[in-house]
Design a protein around this motif. Structure first.
Motif, short mmCIF file in Angstrom:
data_model
loop_
_atom_site.label_atom_id
_atom_site.label_comp_id
_atom_site.label_asym_id
_atom_site.label_seq_id
_atom_site.Cartn_x
_atom_site.Cartn_y
_atom_site.Cartn_z
N CYS A 56 43.67 36.12 40.36
CA CYS A 56 42.80 37.27 40.62
C CYS A 56 43.15 37.85 41.99
O CYS A 56 43.24 37.10 42.97
CB CYS A 56 41.35 36.79 40.58
SG CYS A 56 40.21 38.00 41.27
N CYS A 74 39.67 37.23 44.39
CA CYS A 74 39.26 35.93 44.96
C CYS A 74 40.34 34.87 44.86
O CYS A 74 40.16 33.76 45.35
CB CYS A 74 37.99 35.44 44.25
SG CYS A 74 38.27 34.92 42.55
N CYS A 91 38.47 39.26 36.46
CA CYS A 91 38.12 37.88 36.82
C CYS A 91 36.69 37.56 36.43
O CYS A 91 35.76 38.34 36.69
CB CYS A 91 38.30 37.73 38.33
SG CYS A 91 37.82 36.13 38.97
N LYS A 120 34.94 35.33 37.74
CA LYS A 120 34.17 34.91 38.93
C LYS A 120 33.76 36.13 39.77
O LYS A 120 32.61 36.25 40.17
CB LYS A 120 35.06 33.98 39.76
CG LYS A 120 34.34 33.22 40.84
CD LYS A 120 35.24 32.12 41.40
CE LYS A 120 34.90 31.83 42.85
NZ LYS A 120 36.06 31.29 43.57
N CYS A 121 34.71 37.05 40.02
CA CYS A 121 34.38 38.14 40.96
C CYS A 121 34.62 39.53 40.38
O CYS A 121 34.34 40.53 41.05
CB CYS A 121 35.20 37.98 42.24
SG CYS A 121 36.91 38.52 42.07
N GLY A 173 37.39 40.94 39.88
CA GLY A 173 38.66 41.52 40.38
C GLY A 173 39.71 41.57 39.27
O GLY A 173 39.56 40.94 38.22
ZN ZN Z 1 38.25 36.79 41.20
#
Ligand code: ZN
Ligand code: BJW
Length: 252
Positions: free
Chosen positions: A126, A129, A146, A148-149, A151
């Motif tokens: 990503c 992050c 991503c 998680k974030c 991105g």
């Molecule tokens: Zn990420």
């Protein structure tokens, strides 16, 4: 195969040996090269697909392009040139296989000490992050964003203008400084800093052996230059070295 007995003898007695490979070694496995009449870039522009700017402009297109290339590479099988390098690794006590290829075929063939200068198409990360995603990311999470974030997830490969992975570069350069011989196989030798490596070997007194279907900018500096397909030439070279090492009673 024309190579002087003296050079063959030197090669067969060497302890520190390295190889630099490029797209040409996988051509006979059905993985397209970049340059030349049938190369990827005879139809597509690298600026539009193989650059960070291109990725930011059209991540779907770039992701899809790498997905297609990943499928081609996964369907491909290592050829006799990849396999010859596996045998070569078992012959020398210190052997480093530096590749510009991102297709994983050396690993699948069984080579062990591989340095991937331009990354690997099975790896992604990503850009927001840094979270890593291995394999076909779109298949895995249904998105190129991503989890998680949010991105963008990009392939872990080196586009023009980007730095090579520092560890990979250090290993490759270190090997080049100490190599008694380098075999340069299936690369046009126009992309830097990879194309520097054979010259580093020469500067430090090592021998340069080139295998390619045509001459390259390196050919003039080569101690032996084999014009022909790597799948034929490399097994022949390895056979010769094996014979000579056998005659000298060497195992590794
Ligand atoms: Zn990420
Ligand atoms: C067979 C065969 C058979 C076929 N048997 N043979 C110094 C001078 C000038 C420019 C630069 C320089 N230093 C840096 C640069 C800029 C740039 C560069 O080199 N440009 C030149 C092209 C002009 N380099 C970079 O940007 C590099 N980064 C860098 O230097 O960072 C520092 C920096 C940062 C910021 C600013 C400036 C500097 C990064 C280079 C990354 C290269 N990435 C690519 C794309 C990867 C992604 C993807 O796959 O989509 O990597 S480019 C492409 O070329 C790919 C390859 O690994 C690479 C090399 O190509 P290769 O493998 O040689 O393939 P081909 O197709 O060119 O040749 C195939 C050969 O096989 C041919 O010779 C055939 O004859 C032969 N062949 N069948 C034997 N059966």
């Amino acid at each position: 195969m024309i190579i002087s007995d003296e050079l063959l003898q030197k090669l067969s007695l060497a302890k520190h040996v390295m190889v630099l490979t490029g797209a040409g070694i996988s051509a006979e496995s059905g993985v397209p090269t970049f340059r030349g009449t049938n190369g990827l870039w005879s139809k597509l522009s690298p600026e539009e697909l193989a650059s960070f700017d291109a990725f930011l402009k059209n991540p779907e297109l770039v992701t899809e392009w790498y997905k297609q290339r990943r499928e081609i590479a996964r369907d491909a099988r290592p050829n006799t040139a990849h396999l010859a390098l596996v045998e070569m690794e078992s012959m020398f006590p210190d052997f480093t296989l530096v590749t510009q290829n991102i297709d994983n075929l050396h690993r699948r063939a069984g080579s062990k000490n591989i340095v991937e200068l331009h990354g690997n198409m099975e790896k992604n990360y990503c850009i927001g992050c840094g979270k890593r995603y291995d394999g076909d990311v779109f298949e895995m999470i249904g998105s190129f964003r991503c989890e998680k974030c949010g991105g963008l997830i990009r392939p872990d490969i080196v586009w023009f203008g980007e730095m090579l992975p520092p560890d990979a570069w250090d290993s490759a350069e270190g090997a080049a400084r100490g190599a008694e011989a380098i075999f340069v196989v299936g690369t046009s030798a126009v992309v830097y800093p990879a194309a520097e490596l054979p010259l580093t070997v020469k500067r430090n007194g090592g021998k340069l052996v080139e295998v390619n279907i045509e001459a390259t900018p390196l050919s003039g500096s080569a101690d032996a230059s084999f014009i022909g397909p790597a799948s034929m030439i490399l097994p022949e070279i390895v056979n010769k070295i094996r014979e000579l090492r056998g005659a000298a009673g060497r195992t590794t």
